[in-house]
Design an enzyme around this catalytic site. Sequence first.
Site, PDB file in Angstrom:
ATOM      1  N   CYS A   1       0.866  -1.167   0.000  1.00  0.00           N
ATOM      2  CA  CYS A   1       0.000   0.000   0.000  1.00  0.00           C
ATOM      3  C   CYS A   1       0.904   1.217   0.000  1.00  0.00           C
ATOM      4  CB  CYS A   1      -0.865  -0.038   1.249  1.00  0.00           C
ATOM      5  SG  CYS A   1      -1.571   1.529   1.683  1.00  0.00           S
TER       6      CYS A   1
ATOM      7  N   ARG B   1       1.174  -1.788   6.040  1.00  0.00           N
ATOM      8  CA  ARG B   1      -0.231  -2.019   6.427  1.00  0.00           C
ATOM      9  C   ARG B   1      -0.653  -3.494   6.453  1.00  0.00           C
ATOM     10  NH1 ARG B   1      -3.970   2.752   3.957  1.00  0.00           N
ATOM     11  NH2 ARG B   1      -5.206   2.442   5.808  1.00  0.00           N
TER      12      ARG B   1
ATOM     13  N   ASP C   1      -4.702  11.178   9.158  1.00  0.00           N
ATOM     14  CA  ASP C   1      -5.336  11.582   7.904  1.00  0.00           C
ATOM     15  C   ASP C   1      -5.371  13.102   7.720  1.00  0.00           C
ATOM     16  OD1 ASP C   1      -5.732   8.990   7.119  1.00  0.00           O
ATOM     17  OD2 ASP C   1      -7.884   8.936   7.527  1.00  0.00           O
TER      18      ASP C   1
HETATM   19  C1  UD1 Z   1      -8.127   3.554   8.956  1.00  0.00           C
HETATM   20  C2  UD1 Z   1      -8.589   4.586   7.964  1.00  0.00           C
HETATM   21  C3  UD1 Z   1      -7.427   5.427   7.474  1.00  0.00           C
HETATM   22  C4  UD1 Z   1      -6.687   6.030   8.669  1.00  0.00           C
HETATM   23  C5  UD1 Z   1      -6.338   4.959   9.690  1.00  0.00           C
HETATM   24  C6  UD1 Z   1      -5.738   5.522  10.967  1.00  0.00           C
HETATM   25  C7  UD1 Z   1     -10.462   3.521   6.865  1.00  0.00           C
HETATM   26  C8  UD1 Z   1     -11.011   2.898   5.620  1.00  0.00           C
HETATM   27  N1  UD1 Z   1      -9.194   3.907   6.822  1.00  0.00           N
HETATM   28  O1  UD1 Z   1      -7.211   2.704   8.274  1.00  0.00           O
HETATM   29  O2  UD1 Z   1      -7.940   6.475   6.650  1.00  0.00           O
HETATM   30  O3  UD1 Z   1      -5.490   6.637   8.203  1.00  0.00           O
HETATM   31  O4  UD1 Z   1      -7.502   4.206  10.070  1.00  0.00           O
HETATM   32  O5  UD1 Z   1      -6.594   6.453  11.536  1.00  0.00           O
HETATM   33  O6  UD1 Z   1     -11.170   3.721   7.833  1.00  0.00           O
HETATM   34  N2  UD1 Z   1      -1.808  -2.332  11.779  1.00  0.00           N
HETATM   35  C9  UD1 Z   1      -1.141  -3.532  11.974  1.00  0.00           C
HETATM   36  N3  UD1 Z   1      -1.817  -4.699  11.788  1.00  0.00           N
HETATM   37  C10 UD1 Z   1      -3.127  -4.724  11.398  1.00  0.00           C
HETATM   38  C11 UD1 Z   1      -3.826  -3.503  11.218  1.00  0.00           C
HETATM   39  C12 UD1 Z   1      -3.122  -2.317  11.418  1.00  0.00           C
HETATM   40  O7  UD1 Z   1       0.041  -3.544  12.320  1.00  0.00           O
HETATM   41  O8  UD1 Z   1      -3.690  -5.818  11.252  1.00  0.00           O
HETATM   42  C13 UD1 Z   1      -1.101  -1.056  11.986  1.00  0.00           C
HETATM   43  C14 UD1 Z   1      -1.044  -0.209  10.718  1.00  0.00           C
HETATM   44  O9  UD1 Z   1       0.032  -0.592   9.877  1.00  0.00           O
HETATM   45  C15 UD1 Z   1      -0.872   1.167  11.299  1.00  0.00           C
HETATM   46  C16 UD1 Z   1      -1.700   1.095  12.601  1.00  0.00           C
HETATM   47  O10 UD1 Z   1      -1.854  -0.283  12.887  1.00  0.00           O
HETATM   48  O11 UD1 Z   1       0.469   1.381  11.628  1.00  0.00           O
HETATM   49  C17 UD1 Z   1      -3.066   1.730  12.541  1.00  0.00           C
HETATM   50  O12 UD1 Z   1      -3.748   1.284  11.384  1.00  0.00           O
HETATM   51  P1  UD1 Z   1      -5.325   1.125  11.353  1.00  0.00           P
HETATM   52  O13 UD1 Z   1      -5.922   1.938  12.434  1.00  0.00           O
HETATM   53  O14 UD1 Z   1      -5.656  -0.309  11.290  1.00  0.00           O
HETATM   54  O15 UD1 Z   1      -5.685   1.775   9.961  1.00  0.00           O
HETATM   55  P2  UD1 Z   1      -6.793   1.313   8.924  1.00  0.00           P
HETATM   56  O16 UD1 Z   1      -7.957   0.731   9.621  1.00  0.00           O
HETATM   57  O17 UD1 Z   1      -6.144   0.533   7.832  1.00  0.00           O
END
Ligand code: UD1
Length: 427
Positions: A123, A128, A313
């Site tokens: 991504c 991610r 964001d």
């Molecule tokens: C959502 C939002 C995005 C926003 C982000 C953080 C949507 C569609 N997108 O993305 O616009 O920038 O929240 O506010 O709502 N992580 C892991 N493992 C996982 C999942 C996440 O390590 O399984 C990490 C990610 O790499 C990142 C952190 O957790 O460093 C936060 O990500 P996350 O809150 O999950 O973001 P999204 O849900 O993808």
Amino acid sequence: MDRIIINGGKRLEGRLPISGAKNAALTLLPCALLTDEPLTLRNLPRLADVDSFGHLLNQLGVSTMIEGTSPEDFGRVMTMRANRVTSTVAPYDIVRKMRASILVLGPLVARAGEATVSLPGGCAIGNRPIDLHLKALEALGAEIELTAGYVKATAPGGRLPGGTVVFPIVSVGATENAVMAAVLASGQSTIQNAAREPEIVDLCRCLVAMGARIDGIGTETLTIEGRKELHGATYQVMADRIEAGSYACAAAITGGSLDLIGVNADEMRATLHALAQAGVIIEEKRDSVRVSADGRLKPLTLSTAPYPGFATDMQAQFMAMLTLAEGTSVLTETIFENRYMHVPELARMGADIQVTGRSAVVHGVSGLTGAPVMATDLRASMSLIIAGLAASGETQVQRVYHLDRGYERLEEKLQAVGADIERAGDG
Ligand code: UD1
């Protein structure tokens, strides 16, 4: 491919309607999978990601019907009905275009007892991974298998038992998947260290309207009593706090004044606080917020954090704004790696920014100059629009499809408040 062309230097002034929130819409749409009755969403933004999600739902057996635009809403009204789930597979060609497709995993396994979703892959804003989504579903009783680029989640016996999920770090998407899976479990579930973003509150409220039992909404501990089935509902998507914050930065950098119509100030406190510290005057009304600036901006020190902290964001848009502040700002990105792709593009417009590790030092300059620019993600593209609105001369922002994923009628809304902006095809 379309471009956006801006002749900068116009002060923005007027009323700007804020659309339904993209990130709320993307977690409310898969709720249709949780019931065989109709779910109607109002105030849905007209965005490429929402259309893509609709197509994904169609492939899973959900009928979608757009019922036009109701007079009191800015957005669309859409009714979805998953009488029967006819497929439990979210294929690669859809998931690779839209990471949020992973949000069908929880509801599908909860309703149909199994779900197979392509792994999202790389991504633009970092690695991610989806490990937290999978660990959460496992904690709720799902069996997880990874094969040939797909993840398959199965509920033994056809129904998840529920369980305790303890997130090691806060994840918006993983919290959403866990909540959507737990509402149909046979037992009680607890989700600890849950994300508290307003979009998660919106999701929980919609699920409650569908008959779910959720305690602790808006806190970091959610307790969910699983229900045998949920029923249909009509629900209004919250206003987009990120869209509103983006236009607030645009007002600030042009020394303008905008009434952001339809926003809830309580959902964007960190953004409003940062704007006020930069010298922007904020006036909160019942259903709108007025932001006014006089052209002089103070520098800021900001670090991104999960809600209620300063949103990742909003980082790129603030950086664009702060390129013209009177002094040196420091921005630190703690949520995503590699979320500074707008920096070299802003530099081409005359910004003075140094990135070291996770921090960016922004030395305010006296002016920006228009240039052809492009960005590789949604919010980075918006930061270039904001810079272009203040730059002297013409800015051309390429790869408009990123903006179409998240900003409804961007050029129309900005034209209406005085910007010289238009979309042009290739030629
Ligand atoms: C959502 C939002 C995005 C926003 C982000 C953080 C949507 C569609 N997108 O993305 O616009 O920038 O929240 O506010 O709502 N992580 C892991 N493992 C996982 C999942 C996440 O390590 O399984 C990490 C990610 O790499 C990142 C952190 O957790 O460093 C936060 O990500 P996350 O809150 O999950 O973001 P999204 O849900 O993808």
